[in-house]
Structure formats: C-alpha cells, structure tokens
Design an enzyme around this catalytic site. Sequence first.
Site, mmCIF file in Angstrom:
data_model
loop_
_atom_site.group_PDB
_atom_site.id
_atom_site.type_symbol
_atom_site.label_atom_id
_atom_site.label_comp_id
_atom_site.label_asym_id
_atom_site.label_seq_id
_atom_site.Cartn_x
_atom_site.Cartn_y
_atom_site.Cartn_z
ATOM 1 N N CYS A 113 -39.303 -75.279 36.699
ATOM 2 C CA CYS A 113 -39.520 -76.626 36.184
ATOM 3 C C CYS A 113 -39.242 -76.720 34.681
ATOM 4 O O CYS A 113 -38.109 -76.561 34.255
ATOM 5 C CB CYS A 113 -40.937 -77.080 36.538
ATOM 6 S SG CYS A 113 -41.185 -78.866 36.480
ATOM 7 N N HIS A 114 -40.261 -76.969 33.852
ATOM 8 C CA HIS A 114 -40.095 -77.023 32.395
ATOM 9 C C HIS A 114 -40.188 -75.631 31.750
ATOM 10 O O HIS A 114 -39.936 -75.492 30.559
ATOM 11 C CB HIS A 114 -41.165 -77.926 31.764
ATOM 12 C CG HIS A 114 -40.877 -79.386 31.918
ATOM 13 N ND1 HIS A 114 -41.207 -80.089 33.055
ATOM 14 C CD2 HIS A 114 -40.285 -80.275 31.082
ATOM 15 C CE1 HIS A 114 -40.852 -81.346 32.907
ATOM 16 N NE2 HIS A 114 -40.283 -81.500 31.731
#
Length: 188
Positions: A113-114
Amino acid sequence: MTENLTGQTIAFVATNGVEQDELTSPWEAVKKAGATPVLVSDKKDSITAMQGDWEHGDSFSVDRHISEAKVEDFDSLVLPGGTLNADALRTNDDVLNFVRGFFSAKKPVASICHGPWILINAGVVEGRTVTSVDKISIDLKNAGANWVDQEVVVDNGLTTSRHPGDLEAFNAKLLEEAAEGKHRQQTV
C-alpha cells in the site's frame, strides 16, 4: 505449499496509523509459518492502528524501539501501509537506515500500500519493478522505479502489493521470499 519459517525472526516496522489489516494479516501468516514476528516502532509502548484512513483500530504492543533494532537480529522485514504510518516513518532516519540495512544484507523485504513511501526515502527503489497503492505511483516513478498495477510484484527479494485486497497474494509471496532468503543465507 505452506512455507516453513521455523527459527526465523521477522521485523514489522510500524507506528500510529498503520493499516490494521496490513499489519495483522501478514503477522498471522508469519506466525502460522513458524516464524517469530517482532513489532519495531518509533514509539516505546504501543501503537494504534487505523481501519482505512479514518477509523481508529486496535492498539498493539511494541516489542522493540527502532533505535535498538539491528538488521542482523532479523531474517526479513515487512513494511505495512497506512497513510499516516508510512508518512511518519519515511522521515525517520533510524527507520531509513534500518530499511537500507536489509537491502545491503540482501535480506527479503515486503511492503504494501503506502509502505513503499518508506522505500523511496531509503533510496532503494531505483531500477526496481514495484507496485503500491496507485496514489503513490508517481512518487515511485519519480524515484526511478518501474511501477506496475499488479496484485503482487517480486523483484530480487523485494515483494510489493497495492492494498488490503491483495493480502492473500502478498502474504504468500512474502513467506516464499522469506524461505528463499534464509536458504540463500545458509548456502553463501
């Protein structure tokens, strides 16, 4: 095939705002495979996860402060996502040095994800094929990575995925890479 990671210790680096599923799902997969997960953080006692970017999740006890974490104590590294988590950790010099150490030692790293924001600031994505949440795809491209929109990508010991919907594939590949990484270390 279920990987056997008995005897391995895997660092999970996270802080407040970590995406809960991206911490707990790989954590359980690692435990089920026989490894010992260790929560490493810039916080001393506990961190609070998020469910998405808005709802507070559960709290998790920190096992080791980042200032006391040594790459040689771990076999692999997992960098869960969460916007707040990754944004805070990507400016922490202790975290960035810890991450760089895994790449220098050629130990497996997995990020979702991030989480790859941390990899950008650590300076380890140039020339690598990676994926992430699409919101940071331009950041990864600007850092010299070849960003692709795929469920899971493995590039020379680095496993990346896009979001919680990819956790099943992400977990399978991080376990596979951890097993291969340990084998490589034993045969060198």
